[in-house]
Every structure is written in C-alpha cells, then in structure tokens.
Design a protein around this motif. Structure first.
Motif, mmCIF file in Angstrom:
data_model
loop_
_atom_site.group_PDB
_atom_site.id
_atom_site.type_symbol
_atom_site.label_atom_id
_atom_site.label_comp_id
_atom_site.label_asym_id
_atom_site.label_seq_id
_atom_site.Cartn_x
_atom_site.Cartn_y
_atom_site.Cartn_z
ATOM 1 N N MET A 1 0.841 -1.188 0.000
ATOM 2 C CA MET A 1 0.000 0.000 0.000
ATOM 3 C C MET A 1 0.887 1.253 0.000
ATOM 4 S SD MET A 1 -3.079 -1.099 -0.057
ATOM 5 C CE MET A 1 -4.293 -0.017 0.568
ATOM 6 N N GLU A 26 -4.638 6.610 -0.238
ATOM 7 C CA GLU A 26 -4.031 5.358 0.197
ATOM 8 C C GLU A 26 -4.546 4.264 -0.719
ATOM 9 O OE1 GLU A 26 -3.275 2.672 4.190
ATOM 10 O OE2 GLU A 26 -4.169 4.654 4.356
ATOM 11 N N GLY A 27 -3.639 3.570 -1.374
ATOM 12 C CA GLY A 27 -4.040 2.544 -2.307
ATOM 13 C C GLY A 27 -2.850 1.814 -2.875
ATOM 14 N N LYS A 28 -3.087 1.098 -3.961
ATOM 15 C CA LYS A 28 -2.042 0.296 -4.583
ATOM 16 C C LYS A 28 -1.181 1.143 -5.510
ATOM 17 C CE LYS A 28 -4.524 -4.056 -4.425
ATOM 18 N NZ LYS A 28 -5.036 -5.191 -5.188
ATOM 19 N N GLY A 29 0.117 0.873 -5.450
ATOM 20 C CA GLY A 29 1.066 1.536 -6.324
ATOM 21 C C GLY A 29 2.360 0.746 -6.332
ATOM 22 N N VAL A 30 3.193 0.985 -7.327
ATOM 23 C CA VAL A 30 4.459 0.283 -7.461
ATOM 24 C C VAL A 30 5.579 1.309 -7.467
ATOM 25 C CG1 VAL A 30 5.835 -1.216 -8.951
ATOM 26 C CG2 VAL A 30 3.364 -1.534 -8.817
ATOM 27 N N LEU A 55 1.097 4.782 -10.437
ATOM 28 C CA LEU A 55 -0.255 4.664 -9.887
ATOM 29 C C LEU A 55 -1.236 4.495 -11.035
ATOM 30 C CD1 LEU A 55 -0.685 7.451 -7.164
ATOM 31 C CD2 LEU A 55 -0.429 5.008 -6.805
ATOM 32 N N THR A 57 -4.415 4.894 -10.499
ATOM 33 C CA THR A 57 -5.526 5.738 -10.082
ATOM 34 C C THR A 57 -5.127 7.179 -10.360
ATOM 35 O OG1 THR A 57 -6.050 4.168 -8.320
ATOM 36 C CG2 THR A 57 -7.020 6.361 -8.150
ATOM 37 N N HIS A 69 5.783 4.372 1.946
ATOM 38 C CA HIS A 69 5.657 2.999 1.425
ATOM 39 C C HIS A 69 6.694 2.115 2.104
ATOM 40 C CE1 HIS A 69 6.464 -0.223 -1.586
ATOM 41 N NE2 HIS A 69 5.143 -0.247 -1.606
#
Length: 99
Positions: A1, A26-30, A55, A57, A69
């Motif tokens: 996250m 707040e969410g998914k990311g690399v 991202l 989003t 992170h």
C-alpha cells in the motif's frame, strides 16, 4: 500500500492555525528504484529523482507531496500523466528517510 500526504494549514477554534501532513490517498502503487543513467537524466531536467511511483488511479498529486511505502518516506519531485491518456501516473520521487 502507498500513502500520499500533503502538508496543509488548518484553522483551529482559537483563531490560529496548525500545519501538518494530511493523508490524501491510500491505495495500490508500485515503486521502483531508478538506475544510475535514469537518475542522471532526471537531474539534467532539474528534478533529481531516485525512484518512480506508478499509480493506476488518477489523483491530485503535486510536487512537494510525500509518499509513505514500506517504512520509507519519499518526496514527490515530478508528476507525469503520459500523453494525458489518464491511464496511469508516473510520479518521480526522491528518497528521504526510513520511518
């Protein structure tokens, strides 16, 4: 996250104000570390970066925001929406500290 925060000023009930980091996303990311050549290329643009965050989003992210992170803290140096297709954001980061 991945958590993205922005430093904001908020007014209090006593006529004053306080400044603090406020969670914006707040969410998914690399996050990936840039290689030596990529860091140098980014630096020639006047934006030293050590990592990149992808991202999927589309959100409001600005230069100066910070990213949390895996117990690491990064500062946003540049935000790119490639070709303005709104498919993903490529956010250049510079590592600041371990939490």
């Amino acid at each position: 996250m991945v958590k993205i925060q922005r430093y904001e000023t908020t007014n209090n009930d006593f006529g004053g104000s306080t400044q603090d980091w406020v969670d914006k996303f707040e969410g998914k990311g690399v996050i990936d570390m840039l290689s030596g050549n990529e860091v140098l290329a980014a630096d020639t643009l006047g934006r030293a970066s050590s990592h990149i965050l992808i991202l999927f989003t589309i959100i409001d992210v600005k230069r100066g925001d910070r990213v949390i992170h895996n117990n690491d803290r990064y500062r946003v140096t540049y935000v790119d929406n490639p070709m303005n297709f709104n498919r993903h954001l490529e956010i250049s980061l510079i590592w600041e500290a371990n939490l």
